[in-house]
Design a protein around this motif. Sequence first.
Motif, mmCIF file in Angstrom:
data_model
loop_
_atom_site.group_PDB
_atom_site.id
_atom_site.type_symbol
_atom_site.label_atom_id
_atom_site.label_comp_id
_atom_site.label_asym_id
_atom_site.label_seq_id
_atom_site.Cartn_x
_atom_site.Cartn_y
_atom_site.Cartn_z
ATOM 1 N N LEU A 166 6.824 7.894 3.671
ATOM 2 C CA LEU A 166 7.072 6.537 3.187
ATOM 3 C C LEU A 166 6.262 5.504 3.953
ATOM 4 O O LEU A 166 5.842 4.483 3.388
ATOM 5 N N GLU A 167 6.043 5.742 5.237
ATOM 6 C CA GLU A 167 5.311 4.790 6.071
ATOM 7 C C GLU A 167 3.812 5.054 6.094
ATOM 8 O O GLU A 167 3.065 4.316 6.727
ATOM 9 N N LYS A 198 10.397 0.211 -0.382
ATOM 10 C CA LYS A 198 9.040 0.775 -0.309
ATOM 11 C C LYS A 198 8.409 0.857 -1.701
ATOM 12 O O LYS A 198 7.197 0.660 -1.855
#
Length: 428
Positions: A166-167, A198
């Motif tokens: 996700l990052e 996100k």
Amino acid sequence: MEGNTGALSTYWQVDKSLSQSLSSLLDEGLWTDVTFTFNTDKSVVQIKGHRIILAARSPVFEAMFFRQMESNEVAIVDASPESFKLFLRCLYTDTIDLDEDSLIEVVKLAHQYQVGYLLNRYSGKLAMLIRKENVCKLLNLAVFYDLKDLKDMACDFIDGHVLEILESPGFMEVSVESMKVILSGDTFYVDELKLFQKCMEWAEKKCKQQELEPLYQNKRKLLGDGFFFLRLPTLSLADYTEHIVKTNILSVEESLEIYKYKCLPSQLENTLLSGNDLSNSTLPRKQKVNTILWPKNSSKVEFLCPNDVYLEGITMEDIVEENAATENYFRDISLDGKFVIKDIDKTAIFQAGYSSKLPDFIPLRERIFLKGRKTPYLITIATRCFASCNVSVFLQFMNVQHLLLQKWPYFKNPPFIKGILYQNVSNR
């Protein structure tokens, strides 16, 4: 006879394998009968080939050269000369080793020209190269070209590294279809509010690329069907009100349906899941890997399994205290056993042997599939443990004897089994 052998050795074909001989045909341009042309920025590049060899490897080339075309020249507009030359070399030899970028280009061309052998072989090689930095790019490739095995392995990796993915910059580059695949997974286990945020960040970037205002309505449109795989009804009432309703991303009717579900879930769950009003799933996401905790002093456990799982192995508690005395005391430790799922007549065997201490995890010889159902499975276990000791150390540290008797009474059904590790089967 010797004279004849010496004469033959002057020819280039002698002592070459089939792939080496075909490679020489391609490299030296011997007896070619087709030319592929590429208009680059600087010049026109030509690559020569052999119709019969290409037609033997690809139905597209077969149709092109023996059913449709009369020209001996083919213009290639959707590949670079470098990638196409690598692709031809793979067609001719089957033996070339490629780096990651070259593999991707060859896979694309293998799909375009329907070379199933190369497609399977090199997409399999790509699956072995999956890591956090490239998994989203490889998922895009797998989804676009319908490479199921590569897609499944990419999804499994993503499920096991959710927060890092996700990052990652790669998450912001996934295609709409890939985003849909990611969000659809029950085993994409993450806080749903964080996932929503996100996805909005991803959609905002897409808005900028398409010169759209970053309104929530536009973000929802860019997510497409993927929006309906967000599990908004699973949010707490406070998070749903504070972070979702205020965005106006839902219509008044959709928002009302979720409020009704939060207050009266049993009456409205079927309506939500049917998609009549809102198809955001009400099912919470599950961890990819989990453990059936084993009750102390028991040889059986009931396991409620609402979804399909694979039983993978036995997890262990620390059975040796971390100090010099106990570490040196034990040697030649072994554990063997089995557990039985009685009502479906399944038996799983496990065994391990180590010189100083048992591992934290012991895999099953063959993992066991359990179908999800409403009634629990009854699992029974039987184990034996054996160990020898270092006598000299034992005489110096007599308290180890107490540890041994306490931890391993009778060496049968030892109480240090923590549980059974299982994997939830992805629904993708």
